[in-house]
Design a protein around this motif. Structure first.
Motif, PDB file in Angstrom:
ATOM      1  N   GLY A  34       0.808  -1.216   0.000  1.00 20.68           N
ATOM      2  CA  GLY A  34       0.000   0.000   0.000  1.00 20.68           C
ATOM      3  C   GLY A  34       0.835   1.256   0.000  1.00 20.68           C
ATOM      4  O   GLY A  34       0.462   2.256   0.625  1.00 20.68           O
ATOM      5  N   GLU A  56      -1.587  -4.610   2.896  1.00 18.00           N
ATOM      6  CA  GLU A  56      -0.407  -3.890   3.362  1.00 18.00           C
ATOM      7  C   GLU A  56       0.153  -4.565   4.609  1.00 18.00           C
ATOM      8  O   GLU A  56      -0.587  -4.893   5.548  1.00 18.00           O
ATOM      9  N   TYR A 166      -4.944  -4.099   6.341  1.00 15.21           N
ATOM     10  CA  TYR A 166      -3.654  -3.834   6.960  1.00 15.21           C
ATOM     11  C   TYR A 166      -3.226  -4.998   7.861  1.00 15.21           C
ATOM     12  O   TYR A 166      -4.017  -5.881   8.190  1.00 15.21           O
ATOM     13  N   ASP A 196       5.265  -4.221  -3.587  1.00 18.47           N
ATOM     14  CA  ASP A 196       5.753  -4.218  -2.214  1.00 18.47           C
ATOM     15  C   ASP A 196       7.248  -3.965  -2.087  1.00 18.47           C
ATOM     16  O   ASP A 196       7.908  -4.448  -1.169  1.00 18.47           O
TER      17      ASP A 196
END
Length: 551
Positions: A34, A56, A166, A196
């Motif tokens: 993210g 994330e 998350y 990422d």
């Protein structure tokens, strides 16, 4: 079973049905990461009618999302990361801005940035020099905080319908092709995009499923983050250095740079060999470190009251370059951004290249979409016959995804362009072809950026202090101003165009040969002119003496 309907009734019914169809898609994409690249890619995928899930690794805190633009409701809530953020500033330029414009958020980001039109070089002898970035007055780069970029992109993406997850560590893919996470959560069967970063978990999962050429090169230099505070001014923000510049203190193997922030402060970064930074941090006393820094950057140290605290508090971070070939695995995984082509930051193109990846992938999908036949309805200006059974179709885009209309007027009309667009065939991307095309075309350009970034480090750390370098740059700007269509400086091609990086490198090598010839000719011509004038002066002096004696 036919039924007469007015134009207004049909427009309302068709618009309602097909808005539902467009909002729902059978495909949900999984985005791992993210950060700036992942958030922007989420907005791009959303624009094609796809559902988007972003996963994330870092933790987040429940916060109220403040309005980022007029389309964002103040009452919405989301998850924003509160983990340790990198404070190093980003330099946003043409490539990144074009990518942001595509999804309508360039102005939003620019409002949080500061324009930098030139380098402000602080030389070792205490003098300064200004080196403009572009050949035109409107060519500038923009200093922006990385955490703020992430925050704004996440706000907009959340409001437009992206789902964020998350505290999710990506660990693999199950037998059904779904991404799996350490928490036990499973994603969906759609494609997976690895955004990422350089130490990508997505790339590692991909490596286990095929043969890949992966090259990682660690630079000799590392970096430490420092800061320059805002000037003490109660009325408004004030900067202790000239505002609209990227400040550079070039000292060979070590270099200090500073980028302005909107609050009046500067984010500074010290680059030096990792061995030196580690020795300073672990074995040197605070007094010795301060003396060393003052010796090389006296004017900067004087306005950095927390320089020692920053130096010992912030870790030494490595700089690396990474290349990957290919970028994808079948039609399931595609790595983009730093996950596929991490680069050192000396050209300020890391984020810009990642954003351009998103734009390049969208352009590939656009080509697929343009080849798909669109089906539009044409209505008459009065009444027409509508097949009611067809209108009451299922919202599934794979079944009966068009409407048949019989019109009384051959000229058609009645629906707006937006409504005709809504009833076009639903676009389902061919990810097998798109992933392969992205890997083949974009990878070559990214490899060119790696070479360019290392070249620019030498320019910043050493060449900017060289009189010969500044002479060549002056000649180059003159040539570019006289023949802008035939000649573009290297920095302008990289930073102020969308020319692929590999083509930029090729053209630069050709121009360098020509520039060397021009500079050599000018130097030879100048030397010859000076010699001629000197010879002429000597002859006149000899004649004048002879004439005086004869007289």
């Amino acid at each position: 079973k036919k039924k007469l309907a007015t134009i207004q009734q049909v427009k309302q019914r068709v618009s309602t049905k097909f808005k539902r169809m467009r909002q729902k898609s059978d495909t949900t994409v999984n985005i791992i990461g993210g950060g700036p690249c992942g958030n922007l890619l989420a907005l791009y995928m959303l624009s094609y009618g796809l559902e988007v899930d972003v996963y994330e690794l870092r933790s987040g805190a429940d916060v109220e999302l403040k309005s980022a633009d007029n389309d964002i409701e103040k009452s919405s809530r989301g998850r924003l990361t509160s983990a340790r953020r990198r404070s190093i500033n980003l330099a946003l330029s043409y490539r990144g801005l074009r990518a942001l414009e595509r999804v309508g958020i360039a102005d939003l980001i620019l409002r949080e940035s500061i324009e930098m039109h030139s380098r402000f070089v602080h030389l070792a002898d205490g003098t300064t020099a200004i080196q403009r970035y572009g050949t035109n007055a409107d060519e500038s780069i923009y200093s922006v905080s990385r955490p703020r970029v992430v925050e704004l992109l996440a706000q907009v993406a959340s409001e437009r319908g992206v789902h964020y997850h998350y505290n999710e560590k990506f660990i693999g893919i199950d037998v059904d092709g779904c991404p799996t996470f350490a928490s036990g959560k499973k994603g969906n069967t759609g494609p997976i995009f690895g955004c990422d970063g350089a130490f990508s978990a997505t790339r590692k999962v991909m490596e286990r499923r095929g043969r890949y050429d992966i090259h990682i090169w660690y630079a000799k230099q590392g970096y430490k983050e420092l800061s320059i505070p805002a000037a003490p001014c109660k009325e408004k923000e004030a900067w202790l250095l000239p505002k609209n510049y990227l400040h550079i203190w070039p000292r060979g193997e070590i270099m200090l740079i500073a980028l302005p922030n909107i609050d009046g402060s500067f984010t500074a970064t010290l680059f030096a060999p990792c061995e030196l930074l580690e020795a300073m941090e672990k074995r040197w006393s605070r007094e010795r470190v301060e003396s060393f820094l003052f010796q090389h950057f006296p004017d900067a140290v004087q306005i950095m009251p927390t320089i020692l605290d920053d130096f010992f508090a912030n870790p030494t971070s490595p700089l690396l370059q990474l290349t990957l070939n290919p970028w994808h695995w079948q039609n399931k995984i595609l790595c983009i951004g730093d996950a596929s082509h991490a680069t050192v930051p000396f050209y300020g193109q890391g984020m810009n290249a990642a954003f351009e990846d998103c734009l390049a992938f969208a352009e590939i999908l656009d080509k697929q979409k343009s080849s798909t036949e669109s089906r539009k309805i044409f209505t008459s200006s009065t009444n027409f016959v509508l097949d009611v059974d067809v209108v009451s179709l299922s919202p599934s885009p794979k079944e009966n995804n068009h409407v048949t209309v019989k019109t009384n007027n051959a000229n058609g009309g009645g629906l707006s362009d937006d409504e005709q667009h809504l009833i076009s065939r639903h676009f389902e991307p061919d990810f097998t072809a798109a992933f392969a095309a992205m890997s083949d075309s974009r990878r070559i350009a990214a490899d060119g950026l790696s070479t360019l970034a290392v070249m620019n480090y030498h320019d910043m750390a050493q060449n900017t202090a060289s009189k010969l370098y500044r002479y060549r740059k002056a000649v180059e700007h003159i040539v570019a101003s006289f023949a802008p269509r035939l000649w573009r400086p290297l920095y302008s091609m990289v930073t102020f165009s969308r020319m692929p990086y590999d083509q930029v490198l090729e053209r630069h090598h050709m121009q360098e040969k020509f520039l060397s010839a021009i500079c050599a000719s000018l130097a030879f011509g100048t030397a010859a002119l000076i010699a001629a004038l000197a010879s002429r002066g000597s002859s006149l002096l000899f004649l004048s003496k002879y004439f005086y004696v004869s007289k």
